[in-house]
Design a protein around this motif. Structure first.
Motif, short mmCIF file in Angstrom:
data_model
loop_
_atom_site.label_atom_id
_atom_site.label_comp_id
_atom_site.label_asym_id
_atom_site.label_seq_id
_atom_site.Cartn_x
_atom_site.Cartn_y
_atom_site.Cartn_z
N UNK A 110 0.84 -1.20 0.00
CA UNK A 110 0.00 0.00 0.00
C UNK A 110 0.88 1.25 0.00
N UNK A 111 0.55 2.19 -0.86
CA UNK A 111 1.24 3.46 -0.91
C UNK A 111 0.97 4.24 0.37
N UNK A 112 1.91 5.08 0.76
CA UNK A 112 1.73 5.83 2.01
C UNK A 112 0.51 6.75 1.96
N UNK A 113 0.09 7.16 0.76
CA UNK A 113 -1.08 8.02 0.63
C UNK A 113 -2.39 7.28 0.88
N UNK A 114 -2.33 5.94 0.95
CA UNK A 114 -3.55 5.17 1.21
C UNK A 114 -3.95 5.21 2.67
N UNK A 115 -3.08 5.68 3.53
CA UNK A 115 -3.37 5.76 4.97
C UNK A 115 -3.96 7.11 5.32
N UNK A 116 -4.62 7.16 6.46
CA UNK A 116 -5.09 8.43 6.99
C UNK A 116 -6.57 8.69 6.86
N UNK A 117 -7.33 7.76 6.31
CA UNK A 117 -8.77 7.97 6.20
C UNK A 117 -9.42 7.87 7.58
N UNK A 118 -10.47 8.64 7.78
CA UNK A 118 -11.19 8.60 9.04
C UNK A 118 -11.91 7.26 9.18
N UNK A 119 -11.96 6.71 10.39
CA UNK A 119 -12.61 5.42 10.61
C UNK A 119 -14.09 5.47 10.27
N UNK A 120 -14.70 6.64 10.42
CA UNK A 120 -16.14 6.74 10.15
C UNK A 120 -16.44 6.64 8.65
N UNK A 121 -15.40 6.77 7.81
CA UNK A 121 -15.61 6.67 6.36
C UNK A 121 -15.78 5.24 5.90
N UNK A 122 -15.31 4.28 6.72
CA UNK A 122 -15.45 2.87 6.37
C UNK A 122 -14.19 2.09 6.65
N UNK A 123 -14.22 0.76 6.51
CA UNK A 123 -13.05 -0.08 6.76
C UNK A 123 -11.89 0.29 5.84
N UNK A 124 -10.67 0.13 6.35
CA UNK A 124 -9.49 0.47 5.56
C UNK A 124 -8.68 -0.77 5.16
N UNK A 125 -8.72 -1.84 5.97
CA UNK A 125 -8.01 -3.09 5.66
C UNK A 125 -6.54 -2.84 5.36
N UNK A 126 -5.89 -2.06 6.21
CA UNK A 126 -4.46 -1.77 6.07
C UNK A 126 -3.71 -2.42 7.23
N UNK A 127 -2.72 -3.22 6.89
CA UNK A 127 -1.89 -3.83 7.91
C UNK A 127 -0.56 -3.11 7.99
N UNK A 128 0.03 -3.09 9.18
CA UNK A 128 1.31 -2.41 9.38
C UNK A 128 2.35 -3.43 9.83
N UNK A 129 3.52 -3.40 9.18
CA UNK A 129 4.61 -4.29 9.53
C UNK A 129 5.92 -3.58 9.26
N UNK A 130 7.03 -4.29 9.43
CA UNK A 130 8.33 -3.68 9.16
C UNK A 130 8.47 -3.27 7.70
N UNK A 131 7.77 -3.99 6.84
CA UNK A 131 7.84 -3.67 5.41
C UNK A 131 6.96 -2.52 5.00
N UNK A 132 6.16 -2.01 5.92
CA UNK A 132 5.27 -0.91 5.62
C UNK A 132 3.81 -1.34 5.60
N UNK A 133 2.98 -0.54 4.97
CA UNK A 133 1.55 -0.81 4.88
C UNK A 133 1.28 -1.86 3.81
N UNK A 134 0.30 -2.72 4.08
CA UNK A 134 -0.05 -3.75 3.09
C UNK A 134 -1.49 -4.20 3.26
N UNK A 135 -2.01 -4.76 2.18
CA UNK A 135 -3.36 -5.32 2.12
C UNK A 135 -3.23 -6.71 1.52
N UNK A 136 -4.13 -7.61 1.86
CA UNK A 136 -4.09 -8.95 1.28
C UNK A 136 -5.40 -9.24 0.55
N UNK A 137 -5.26 -9.79 -0.65
CA UNK A 137 -6.41 -10.22 -1.44
C UNK A 137 -6.51 -11.74 -1.39
N UNK A 138 -7.65 -12.25 -0.97
CA UNK A 138 -7.91 -13.69 -0.91
C UNK A 138 -8.85 -14.02 -2.06
#
Length: 255
Positions: free
Chosen positions: A100-128
């Protein structure tokens, strides 16, 4: 000249279900095809909406319409229309991590789910993802990047009538295998190395698992899928779903 993706054959499948036709309530939308082309252009190129070519119209108008269709379920209807009816011989499941690009972070929680995970590698999302033996998408789920594959396994195959479920060792779970067998299907899942009793499985069927891996490779030609730029999980899921639906029908070349 803008490179377009929609063929007449594909357009005829989705045109009847789009809002704004003659007879629908509200203003008639004469540019539905051009608007879908605009969304596919964003999905394919990964460009910011503000850089949308002027031929597609005002970027903000495209964004608002994209969001409105997402909220009212129009995009899901498009996905369903392209999927059609199919018999399922085998179901193949797997997952892929999307940075996930750094600009994908920062949305308000009231806007809806973000599904962003944080790790040493940075932000990420998983598609199943679940696909059938012909490589057609059946079900797609989005989660945070650190979520284990097995946590979405039951939902991926729920209510799918099939002869076999094919997956890698990450899905080796007694509960999941029992669920598959309860549905009268074979569990083609290699046992983990730490199992005391090794479960038998069809190695011939397991070799077909590359279908789902190749499918991930194909949809990641859509740069809006290979890297996440959207702040909301629902928006990224729309782009991923459109890539899953249109990708097998289009000759996508990002060069």
């Amino acid at each position: 000249m803008i490179r377009t993706l929609l063929s007449d054959k594909v357009w005829k499948k989705i045109e009847p279900i789009l809002p704004g036709k003659e007879g629908d309530r509200g203003r008639t939308a004469a540019d539905n095809r051009w608007f879908v082309e605009a969304v596919l252009w964003i999905a394919r190129t990964g460009s910011p909406l503000r850089d949308l070519p002027s031929e597609f119209g005002r970027w903000h108008t495209v964004y608002m319409r994209f969001s409105r269709w997402r909220q009212t379920g129009v995009w899901q209807q498009v996905v369903n229309a392209l999927a059609g009816e199919t018999e399922i011989d085998h179901v193949l499941i797997d997952s892929t991590v999307v940075r996930a690009h750094q600009h994908s972070a920062g949305a308000s929680k009231k806007c809806g789910p973000q599904a962003l995970g944080r790790s040493r590698g940075g932000l990420s999302t998983k598609l199943h993802l679940a696909v059938d033996s012909a490589g057609r998408p059946l079900r797609l789920i989005i989660t945070e990047g650190q979520v284990a594959d097995i946590s979405c396994a039951a939902e991926l195959v729920e209510h799918l009538r099939t002869e076999a479920v094919i997956a890698d060792k990450g899905y080796d779970s007694d509960a999941f295998v029992n669920q598959i067998r309860a549905a009268r299907a074979k569990a083609v899942i290699p046992p983990r190395s730490n199992r005391k009793t090794k479960r038998r499985y069809s190695r011939a069927l397991y070799r077909t698992r590359n279908l789902v891996e190749r499918f991930f490779n194909r949809i990641k030609h859509f740069r809006r899928v290979s890297t996440r730029y959207d702040k909301l999980a629902d928006s990224h899921l729309v782009f991923a779903s459109l890539a899953c639906s249109f990708g097998p029908l289009l000759n996508v070349n990002t060069a």
